[in-house]
Scaffold this active site. Sequence first.
Site, mmCIF file in Angstrom:
data_model
loop_
_atom_site.group_PDB
_atom_site.id
_atom_site.type_symbol
_atom_site.label_atom_id
_atom_site.label_comp_id
_atom_site.label_asym_id
_atom_site.label_seq_id
_atom_site.Cartn_x
_atom_site.Cartn_y
_atom_site.Cartn_z
ATOM 1 C CG ASN A 263 -1.927 -1.153 1.162
ATOM 2 O OD1 ASN A 263 -2.026 -1.846 0.163
ATOM 3 N ND2 ASN A 263 -2.651 -1.354 2.253
ATOM 4 C CB SER B 49 -9.096 12.581 -49.492
ATOM 5 O OG SER B 49 -10.176 11.741 -49.854
ATOM 6 C CG ASN C 176 -8.148 15.638 -45.103
ATOM 7 O OD1 ASN C 176 -8.850 16.492 -45.633
ATOM 8 N ND2 ASN C 176 -8.161 14.369 -45.465
ATOM 9 C CD GLU D 155 -9.654 17.074 -39.026
ATOM 10 O OE1 GLU D 155 -10.307 17.775 -39.801
ATOM 11 O OE2 GLU D 155 -9.288 15.903 -39.291
ATOM 12 C CE1 TYR E 91 -4.244 0.514 -2.601
ATOM 13 C CE2 TYR E 91 -5.205 -1.632 -2.077
ATOM 14 C CZ TYR E 91 -4.612 -0.771 -2.987
ATOM 15 O OH TYR E 91 -4.398 -1.181 -4.272
#
Length: 465
Positions: free
Chosen positions: A118, A285, A293, A298, A325
Amino acid sequence: MWEGSGSQGGKAWAGRFRERTHALVEMFTSSLAYDRGLYAHDILGSIAHCKTLERAKVLTSKESRAIIRGLGLVKTELDADRFPFAPSDEDIHMAIERRLTELIGPVGGKLHTGRSRNDQVALDIRLFLRDAVCLLIERVRLLQRALLTQAKTHLGIAIPGYTHLQRAQPVLLSHHWLAYVEMLDRDAGRLQDAFQRLNVMPLGSGALAGSNYPVDRLYTAKLLGFPAVSENSLDAVSDRDFAVEILSACALIIMHLSRFSEELVLWSSQEFQFIELPDGFCTGSSMMPQKKNPDIPELVRGKTGRVYGHLIGMLTVLKGLPLSYNRDLQEDKEGIFDTLDTVANSLEVLAHLIPGIQVRRKQMAQAVERGFLLATELADYLVTKGVPFREAHSIVGQVVRTCVDRGQDLSGLTLADLRAVSPRFEADALKMLTVQGAIDRKAQIGGTAQRRVAARIKVLERVLR
Protein backbone atom coordinates in the site's frame (compact mmCIF):
# COMPACT_ATOMS: atom_id res chain seq x y z
CA MET A 1 -2.42 -4.67 -4.59
CA TRP A 2 -3.59 -5.58 -1.13
CA GLU A 3 -1.22 -6.56 1.64
CA GLY A 4 -0.63 -10.04 3.08
CA SER A 5 2.06 -12.54 4.03
CA GLY A 6 3.20 -16.09 3.30
CA SER A 7 4.38 -17.84 0.17
CA GLN A 8 2.13 -20.89 -0.30
CA GLY A 9 0.92 -21.26 -3.88
CA GLY A 10 3.41 -18.75 -5.28
CA LYS A 11 1.64 -15.74 -3.72
CA ALA A 12 3.21 -13.58 -1.06
CA TRP A 13 -0.07 -13.59 0.84
CA ALA A 14 -1.12 -17.23 0.22
CA GLY A 15 -0.51 -18.57 3.75
CA ARG A 16 -4.04 -17.59 4.82
CA PHE A 17 -5.73 -19.49 1.95
CA ARG A 18 -6.54 -23.18 1.34
CA GLU A 19 -7.31 -22.84 -2.37
CA ARG A 20 -5.24 -21.49 -5.21
CA THR A 21 -6.42 -18.33 -6.91
CA HIS A 22 -8.90 -19.03 -9.71
CA ALA A 23 -7.47 -18.51 -13.20
CA LEU A 24 -10.14 -15.92 -14.02
CA VAL A 25 -9.26 -14.00 -10.87
CA GLU A 26 -5.58 -14.09 -11.85
CA MET A 27 -6.43 -12.42 -15.16
CA PHE A 28 -8.98 -10.01 -13.74
CA THR A 29 -6.79 -8.72 -10.93
CA SER A 30 -3.43 -8.58 -12.69
CA SER A 31 -2.06 -5.09 -13.27
CA LEU A 32 1.24 -6.08 -14.88
CA ALA A 33 0.09 -5.00 -18.32
CA TYR A 34 0.37 -1.37 -17.31
CA ASP A 35 2.07 -0.98 -13.92
CA ARG A 36 5.30 -2.51 -15.24
CA GLY A 37 6.06 1.05 -16.34
CA LEU A 38 6.70 1.84 -12.68
CA TYR A 39 9.61 -0.56 -12.36
CA ALA A 40 12.41 2.03 -12.26
CA HIS A 41 10.60 4.03 -9.59
CA ASP A 42 9.78 0.87 -7.62
CA ILE A 43 13.45 -0.14 -7.57
CA LEU A 44 14.51 3.38 -6.63
CA GLY A 45 12.11 3.33 -3.69
CA SER A 46 13.20 -0.17 -2.70
CA ILE A 47 16.87 0.85 -2.56
CA ALA A 48 16.00 3.78 -0.31
CA HIS A 49 13.87 1.50 1.89
CA CYS A 50 16.73 -1.00 2.10
CA LYS A 51 19.18 1.68 3.22
CA THR A 52 16.66 2.86 5.80
CA LEU A 53 16.29 -0.66 7.17
CA GLU A 54 20.06 -0.91 7.44
CA ARG A 55 20.19 2.42 9.26
CA ALA A 56 17.52 1.07 11.67
CA LYS A 57 19.65 -2.09 12.15
CA VAL A 58 16.85 -4.24 10.80
CA LEU A 59 19.23 -5.33 8.04
CA THR A 60 22.95 -5.88 8.34
CA SER A 61 25.24 -3.98 6.00
CA LYS A 62 26.01 -7.27 4.23
CA GLU A 63 22.32 -7.97 3.70
CA SER A 64 21.73 -4.43 2.50
CA ARG A 65 24.55 -4.62 -0.02
CA ALA A 66 23.26 -7.95 -1.34
CA ILE A 67 19.75 -6.60 -1.77
CA ILE A 68 20.89 -3.41 -3.48
CA ARG A 69 23.15 -5.41 -5.79
CA GLY A 70 20.26 -7.74 -6.58
CA LEU A 71 17.94 -4.83 -7.33
CA GLY A 72 20.54 -3.53 -9.74
CA LEU A 73 20.54 -6.88 -11.53
CA VAL A 74 16.73 -6.85 -11.70
CA LYS A 75 16.74 -3.35 -13.18
CA THR A 76 19.28 -4.41 -15.79
CA GLU A 77 16.98 -7.21 -16.87
CA LEU A 78 13.97 -4.91 -17.02
CA ASP A 79 15.91 -2.21 -18.89
CA ALA A 80 16.97 -4.78 -21.47
CA ASP A 81 13.43 -6.23 -21.73
CA ARG A 82 14.63 -9.69 -20.73
CA PHE A 83 13.00 -9.91 -17.31
CA PRO A 84 11.47 -13.38 -16.77
CA PHE A 85 7.92 -12.60 -15.70
CA ALA A 86 6.02 -15.47 -14.06
CA PRO A 87 2.30 -16.34 -14.20
CA SER A 88 2.05 -15.78 -10.45
CA ASP A 89 3.22 -12.15 -10.71
CA GLU A 90 0.23 -9.98 -9.76
CA ASP A 91 1.99 -6.69 -10.37
CA ILE A 92 5.41 -5.23 -11.00
CA HIS A 93 6.13 -4.90 -7.28
CA MET A 94 5.71 -8.59 -6.54
CA ALA A 95 7.48 -9.53 -9.79
CA ILE A 96 10.54 -7.56 -8.72
CA GLU A 97 10.53 -9.05 -5.21
CA ARG A 98 10.16 -12.59 -6.59
CA ARG A 99 13.01 -12.15 -9.04
CA LEU A 100 15.20 -10.51 -6.41
CA THR A 101 14.82 -13.57 -4.17
CA GLU A 102 15.59 -15.86 -7.09
CA LEU A 103 18.81 -13.97 -7.77
CA ILE A 104 20.14 -13.46 -4.22
CA GLY A 105 18.34 -16.08 -2.15
CA PRO A 106 16.11 -15.81 0.96
CA VAL A 107 17.65 -12.52 2.03
CA GLY A 108 15.59 -10.94 -0.75
CA GLY A 109 12.50 -11.66 1.32
CA LYS A 110 13.76 -9.27 3.99
CA LEU A 111 13.33 -6.22 1.72
CA HIS A 112 9.62 -5.99 2.43
CA THR A 113 10.15 -5.71 6.19
CA GLY A 114 8.25 -2.73 7.56
CA ARG A 115 6.68 -2.00 4.19
CA SER A 116 3.31 -2.72 2.64
CA ARG A 117 2.42 -2.74 -1.00
CA ASN A 118 0.00 0.00 0.00
CA ASP A 119 2.66 2.55 0.91
CA GLN A 120 5.02 1.07 -1.70
CA VAL A 121 2.54 1.78 -4.52
CA ALA A 122 1.71 5.20 -3.11
CA LEU A 123 5.43 6.00 -3.21
CA ASP A 124 5.95 4.63 -6.72
CA ILE A 125 3.12 6.65 -8.22
CA ARG A 126 4.41 9.84 -6.60
CA LEU A 127 7.93 9.19 -7.87
CA PHE A 128 6.54 8.51 -11.33
CA LEU A 129 4.36 11.62 -11.32
CA ARG A 130 7.23 13.82 -10.19
CA ASP A 131 9.15 12.91 -13.33
CA ALA A 132 6.05 13.10 -15.51
CA VAL A 133 5.08 16.56 -14.26
CA CYS A 134 8.57 17.88 -14.94
CA LEU A 135 8.38 16.50 -18.49
CA LEU A 136 4.95 18.07 -19.00
CA ILE A 137 6.21 21.46 -17.88
CA GLU A 138 9.11 21.16 -20.34
CA ARG A 139 6.66 20.35 -23.15
CA VAL A 140 4.42 23.29 -22.20
CA ARG A 141 7.45 25.59 -22.37
CA LEU A 142 8.42 24.09 -25.75
CA LEU A 143 5.00 24.96 -27.17
CA GLN A 144 5.09 28.43 -25.61
CA ARG A 145 8.42 29.15 -27.27
CA ALA A 146 7.09 28.01 -30.66
CA LEU A 147 4.10 30.34 -30.32
CA LEU A 148 6.30 33.18 -29.13
CA THR A 149 8.53 32.83 -32.19
CA GLN A 150 5.49 33.10 -34.45
CA ALA A 151 4.31 36.18 -32.55
CA LYS A 152 7.69 37.85 -32.94
CA THR A 153 7.98 36.90 -36.62
CA HIS A 154 4.56 38.26 -37.56
CA LEU A 155 4.44 41.37 -35.39
CA GLY A 156 2.44 44.04 -37.19
CA ILE A 157 0.03 41.79 -39.09
CA ALA A 158 -3.63 42.57 -38.35
CA ILE A 159 -6.43 40.00 -38.36
CA PRO A 160 -10.09 40.09 -37.45
CA GLY A 161 -10.69 39.39 -33.79
CA TYR A 162 -13.83 37.34 -33.24
CA THR A 163 -16.62 36.99 -30.73
CA HIS A 164 -19.37 34.41 -31.38
CA LEU A 165 -17.22 33.49 -34.42
CA GLN A 166 -18.30 36.82 -35.94
CA ARG A 167 -15.78 39.49 -36.91
CA ALA A 168 -15.61 41.98 -34.07
CA GLN A 169 -12.53 44.23 -33.87
CA PRO A 170 -9.07 44.20 -35.46
CA VAL A 171 -6.24 42.72 -33.41
CA LEU A 172 -2.66 41.83 -34.13
CA LEU A 173 -1.99 38.25 -35.16
CA SER A 174 0.84 38.31 -32.61
CA HIS A 175 -1.63 39.27 -29.90
CA HIS A 176 -3.69 36.23 -30.87
CA TRP A 177 -0.66 33.88 -30.68
CA LEU A 178 0.26 35.33 -27.29
CA ALA A 179 -3.20 34.59 -25.90
CA TYR A 180 -2.29 30.91 -26.02
CA VAL A 181 1.13 31.60 -24.51
CA GLU A 182 -0.65 33.14 -21.51
CA MET A 183 -3.04 30.18 -21.21
CA LEU A 184 -0.14 27.75 -21.29
CA ASP A 185 1.69 29.80 -18.67
CA ARG A 186 -1.19 29.28 -16.27
CA ASP A 187 -1.17 25.59 -17.18
CA ALA A 188 2.51 25.35 -16.24
CA GLY A 189 1.75 27.21 -13.02
CA ARG A 190 -0.96 24.71 -12.10
CA LEU A 191 1.44 21.83 -12.66
CA GLN A 192 4.08 23.53 -10.51
CA ASP A 193 1.54 24.18 -7.79
CA ALA A 194 0.29 20.58 -7.83
CA PHE A 195 3.90 19.40 -7.70
CA GLN A 196 4.25 20.87 -4.20
CA ARG A 197 1.50 18.65 -2.79
CA LEU A 198 2.62 15.68 -4.87
CA ASN A 199 6.16 15.91 -3.52
CA VAL A 200 5.46 14.31 -0.13
CA MET A 201 6.79 10.87 0.81
CA PRO A 202 4.27 8.22 1.98
CA LEU A 203 6.70 5.33 2.55
CA GLY A 204 6.71 4.22 6.17
CA SER A 205 2.94 4.36 6.46
CA GLY A 206 2.74 0.57 6.21
CA ALA A 207 -0.55 -0.99 5.22
CA LEU A 208 -2.51 1.72 7.04
CA ALA A 209 -1.25 2.22 10.62
CA GLY A 210 2.46 2.94 10.28
CA SER A 211 5.51 0.77 10.94
CA ASN A 212 6.59 -1.28 13.96
CA TYR A 213 10.25 -0.78 13.05
CA PRO A 214 12.38 2.23 14.03
CA VAL A 215 12.68 3.53 10.46
CA ASP A 216 13.85 7.11 9.97
CA ARG A 217 11.33 8.39 7.44
CA LEU A 218 13.08 11.73 7.09
CA TYR A 219 16.23 9.87 6.08
CA THR A 220 14.29 7.93 3.44
CA ALA A 221 12.73 11.15 2.19
CA LYS A 222 16.16 12.73 1.86
CA LEU A 223 17.43 9.76 -0.15
CA LEU A 224 14.50 10.12 -2.53
CA GLY A 225 14.53 13.91 -2.76
CA PHE A 226 11.27 14.53 -0.93
CA PRO A 227 11.15 17.73 1.16
CA ALA A 228 8.41 16.36 3.44
CA VAL A 229 6.83 13.12 4.69
CA SER A 230 3.15 12.33 5.07
CA GLU A 231 1.73 13.04 8.53
CA ASN A 232 -1.13 10.52 8.55
CA SER A 233 -0.64 6.90 7.54
CA LEU A 234 -4.32 6.32 6.73
CA ASP A 235 -4.39 9.30 4.41
CA ALA A 236 -1.06 8.49 2.83
CA VAL A 237 -1.99 5.03 1.54
CA SER A 238 -5.59 5.70 0.57
CA ASP A 239 -5.88 9.04 -1.23
CA ARG A 240 -4.97 9.95 -4.77
CA ASP A 241 -5.99 13.58 -4.70
CA PHE A 242 -2.51 14.54 -5.88
CA ALA A 243 -3.15 12.48 -9.01
CA VAL A 244 -6.55 14.12 -9.46
CA GLU A 245 -4.82 17.50 -9.39
CA ILE A 246 -2.43 16.41 -12.13
CA LEU A 247 -5.27 14.98 -14.22
CA SER A 248 -7.23 18.19 -13.70
CA ALA A 249 -4.27 20.29 -14.83
CA CYS A 250 -3.90 18.00 -17.85
CA ALA A 251 -7.58 18.41 -18.69
CA LEU A 252 -7.11 22.18 -18.74
CA ILE A 253 -3.99 21.87 -20.89
CA ILE A 254 -5.73 19.67 -23.46
CA MET A 255 -8.74 22.01 -23.42
CA HIS A 256 -6.46 24.89 -24.41
CA LEU A 257 -4.78 22.74 -27.04
CA SER A 258 -8.20 21.77 -28.39
CA ARG A 259 -9.24 25.42 -28.71
CA PHE A 260 -6.00 26.18 -30.52
CA SER A 261 -6.47 23.14 -32.75
CA GLU A 262 -10.00 24.24 -33.65
CA GLU A 263 -8.60 27.56 -34.83
CA LEU A 264 -5.92 25.85 -36.88
CA VAL A 265 -8.66 23.79 -38.55
CA LEU A 266 -10.75 26.89 -39.24
CA TRP A 267 -7.90 29.15 -40.33
CA SER A 268 -6.51 26.55 -42.74
CA SER A 269 -9.91 25.95 -44.37
CA GLN A 270 -10.79 27.36 -47.79
CA GLU A 271 -13.41 29.51 -46.06
CA PHE A 272 -10.77 31.35 -44.00
CA GLN A 273 -7.49 30.76 -45.87
CA PHE A 274 -5.55 32.58 -43.15
CA ILE A 275 -2.81 29.95 -42.88
CA GLU A 276 -1.45 26.85 -44.55
CA LEU A 277 -0.36 23.96 -42.37
CA PRO A 278 2.93 22.19 -43.19
CA ASP A 279 2.53 19.18 -45.48
CA GLY A 280 4.38 16.93 -43.04
CA PHE A 281 1.60 17.39 -40.47
CA CYS A 282 -1.36 16.81 -42.82
CA THR A 283 -2.77 13.91 -44.78
CA GLY A 284 -4.72 13.51 -47.99
CA SER A 285 -7.92 11.78 -48.93
CA SER A 286 -8.09 8.21 -50.19
CA MET A 287 -10.75 9.34 -52.67
CA MET A 288 -10.42 13.10 -53.33
CA PRO A 289 -7.03 14.08 -54.78
CA GLN A 290 -7.33 17.77 -53.89
CA LYS A 291 -7.74 17.31 -50.14
CA LYS A 292 -5.21 18.42 -47.51
CA ASN A 293 -6.62 17.42 -44.17
CA PRO A 294 -5.56 19.01 -40.83
CA ASP A 295 -5.30 15.64 -39.10
CA ILE A 296 -2.98 16.65 -36.25
CA PRO A 297 -5.20 19.46 -34.91
CA GLU A 298 -8.24 17.24 -35.38
CA LEU A 299 -6.67 14.39 -33.44
CA VAL A 300 -5.62 16.69 -30.60
CA ARG A 301 -9.17 18.00 -30.50
CA GLY A 302 -10.47 14.44 -30.47
CA LYS A 303 -8.12 13.22 -27.75
CA THR A 304 -9.49 15.86 -25.39
CA GLY A 305 -12.46 13.63 -24.57
CA ARG A 306 -10.33 10.73 -23.36
CA VAL A 307 -8.36 13.04 -21.03
CA TYR A 308 -11.61 14.40 -19.59
CA GLY A 309 -12.83 10.82 -19.21
CA HIS A 310 -9.78 9.77 -17.20
CA LEU A 311 -10.30 12.68 -14.80
CA ILE A 312 -13.93 11.75 -14.24
CA GLY A 313 -12.92 8.11 -13.92
CA MET A 314 -10.42 8.86 -11.17
CA LEU A 315 -12.88 11.01 -9.24
CA THR A 316 -15.48 8.25 -9.53
CA VAL A 317 -13.06 5.60 -8.25
CA LEU A 318 -12.27 7.71 -5.19
CA LYS A 319 -15.73 8.99 -4.31
CA GLY A 320 -16.96 6.01 -2.31
CA LEU A 321 -13.83 4.58 -0.70
CA PRO A 322 -13.77 4.22 3.09
CA LEU A 323 -10.40 4.54 4.83
CA SER A 324 -7.96 3.23 4.19
CA TYR A 325 -6.70 1.29 1.14
CA ASN A 326 -9.14 -0.47 -1.18
CA ARG A 327 -8.37 -2.51 -4.30
CA ASP A 328 -10.35 -0.01 -6.37
CA LEU A 329 -7.20 2.12 -6.31
CA GLN A 330 -5.59 -0.26 -8.77
CA GLU A 331 -7.76 1.53 -11.33
CA ASP A 332 -5.80 4.76 -10.92
CA LYS A 333 -2.86 3.92 -13.15
CA GLU A 334 -4.23 3.26 -16.63
CA GLY A 335 -5.95 6.64 -16.70
CA ILE A 336 -2.89 8.42 -15.31
CA PHE A 337 -0.49 6.83 -17.77
CA ASP A 338 -2.72 7.43 -20.79
CA THR A 339 -3.44 11.02 -19.80
CA LEU A 340 0.23 11.88 -19.36
CA ASP A 341 1.19 10.25 -22.65
CA THR A 342 -1.66 11.90 -24.52
CA VAL A 343 -1.02 15.41 -23.22
CA ALA A 344 2.77 15.22 -23.50
CA ASN A 345 2.54 13.94 -27.09
CA SER A 346 -0.06 16.56 -28.04
CA LEU A 347 2.13 19.36 -26.69
CA GLU A 348 5.16 18.05 -28.54
CA VAL A 349 3.51 17.52 -31.92
CA LEU A 350 1.92 20.98 -31.91
CA ALA A 351 5.23 22.56 -30.90
CA HIS A 352 6.81 21.00 -33.99
CA LEU A 353 3.86 21.87 -36.25
CA ILE A 354 3.76 25.59 -35.43
CA PRO A 355 7.11 26.63 -36.98
CA GLY A 356 5.93 25.27 -40.34
CA ILE A 357 2.73 27.33 -40.47
CA GLN A 358 2.63 29.68 -43.47
CA VAL A 359 0.76 32.92 -42.76
CA ARG A 360 -1.29 34.24 -45.68
CA ARG A 361 -0.90 37.97 -45.20
CA LYS A 362 -3.01 38.97 -48.20
CA GLN A 363 -6.05 37.03 -47.06
CA MET A 364 -5.72 38.38 -43.53
CA ALA A 365 -5.45 41.95 -44.80
CA GLN A 366 -8.55 41.51 -46.94
CA ALA A 367 -10.50 39.98 -44.07
CA VAL A 368 -9.66 42.75 -41.63
CA GLU A 369 -11.00 45.39 -44.05
CA ARG A 370 -14.45 43.76 -44.21
CA GLY A 371 -17.13 43.04 -41.65
CA PHE A 372 -17.51 46.48 -40.01
CA LEU A 373 -14.63 45.85 -37.60
CA LEU A 374 -14.20 49.59 -37.03
CA ALA A 375 -17.76 50.27 -35.88
CA THR A 376 -16.72 50.42 -32.23
CA GLU A 377 -14.09 53.03 -33.15
CA LEU A 378 -16.87 55.29 -34.45
CA ALA A 379 -18.93 54.77 -31.29
CA ASP A 380 -15.97 55.63 -29.08
CA TYR A 381 -15.31 58.68 -31.26
CA LEU A 382 -18.83 59.97 -30.55
CA VAL A 383 -18.26 59.41 -26.83
CA THR A 384 -15.23 61.74 -27.02
CA LYS A 385 -17.64 64.34 -28.45
CA GLY A 386 -19.87 64.08 -25.39
CA VAL A 387 -22.41 61.56 -26.67
CA PRO A 388 -23.49 58.94 -24.08
CA PHE A 389 -22.17 55.54 -25.11
CA ARG A 390 -25.60 53.93 -25.45
CA GLU A 391 -26.71 56.72 -27.77
CA ALA A 392 -23.43 56.47 -29.69
CA HIS A 393 -23.95 52.72 -30.00
CA SER A 394 -27.38 53.29 -31.53
CA ILE A 395 -26.12 55.93 -33.96
CA VAL A 396 -23.32 53.73 -35.26
CA GLY A 397 -25.76 50.83 -35.53
CA GLN A 398 -27.75 52.99 -37.95
CA VAL A 399 -24.55 53.76 -39.87
CA VAL A 400 -23.86 50.04 -40.21
CA ARG A 401 -27.43 49.41 -41.35
CA THR A 402 -26.94 52.04 -44.08
CA CYS A 403 -23.77 50.27 -45.21
CA VAL A 404 -25.51 46.89 -45.25
CA ASP A 405 -28.32 48.32 -47.39
CA ARG A 406 -25.81 49.80 -49.82
CA GLY A 407 -23.59 46.72 -49.88
CA GLN A 408 -20.50 48.65 -48.78
CA ASP A 409 -18.18 48.72 -45.78
CA LEU A 410 -17.40 51.57 -43.39
CA SER A 411 -14.28 52.46 -45.32
CA GLY A 412 -16.44 53.61 -48.24
CA LEU A 413 -18.36 56.21 -46.23
CA THR A 414 -17.95 59.95 -46.66
CA LEU A 415 -18.36 62.62 -44.00
CA ALA A 416 -21.70 63.48 -45.60
CA ASP A 417 -22.84 59.88 -45.17
CA LEU A 418 -21.97 60.00 -41.48
CA ARG A 419 -23.58 63.38 -40.88
CA ALA A 420 -26.74 62.17 -42.60
CA VAL A 421 -27.16 59.81 -39.64
CA SER A 422 -25.92 62.21 -36.92
CA PRO A 423 -24.64 65.80 -36.98
CA ARG A 424 -22.30 64.89 -34.12
CA PHE A 425 -19.83 63.48 -36.64
CA GLU A 426 -17.13 65.94 -37.61
CA ALA A 427 -14.35 65.88 -40.21
CA ASP A 428 -11.96 64.00 -37.92
CA ALA A 429 -14.37 61.08 -37.70
CA LEU A 430 -12.97 59.58 -40.90
CA LYS A 431 -9.57 59.31 -39.23
CA MET A 432 -11.06 56.69 -36.97
CA LEU A 433 -11.68 54.36 -39.91
CA THR A 434 -8.19 52.84 -40.19
CA VAL A 435 -7.21 49.40 -38.95
CA GLN A 436 -3.80 50.55 -37.75
CA GLY A 437 -5.32 53.40 -35.77
CA ALA A 438 -7.85 51.08 -34.16
CA ILE A 439 -5.04 48.76 -33.08
CA ASP A 440 -2.68 51.50 -31.87
CA ARG A 441 -5.36 53.03 -29.65
CA LYS A 442 -5.54 49.80 -27.59
CA ALA A 443 -2.36 50.70 -25.73
CA GLN A 444 -3.36 49.85 -22.17
CA ILE A 445 -1.74 46.87 -20.40
CA GLY A 446 -3.06 43.77 -22.10
CA GLY A 447 -4.20 45.61 -25.23
CA THR A 448 -3.41 44.78 -28.84
CA ALA A 449 -1.37 47.92 -29.65
CA GLN A 450 1.86 46.96 -31.37
CA ARG A 451 4.15 48.62 -28.83
CA ARG A 452 2.33 46.85 -26.01
CA VAL A 453 2.52 43.46 -27.76
CA ALA A 454 6.20 43.97 -28.60
CA ALA A 455 6.93 44.76 -24.96
CA ARG A 456 5.13 41.62 -23.83
CA ILE A 457 7.12 39.51 -26.30
CA LYS A 458 10.36 40.78 -24.76
CA VAL A 459 9.18 39.91 -21.26
CA LEU A 460 8.10 36.42 -22.32
CA GLU A 461 11.39 35.84 -24.11
CA ARG A 462 13.23 36.48 -20.86
CA VAL A 463 10.86 34.26 -18.86
CA LEU A 464 10.97 31.36 -21.33
CA ARG A 465 14.68 31.53 -22.06
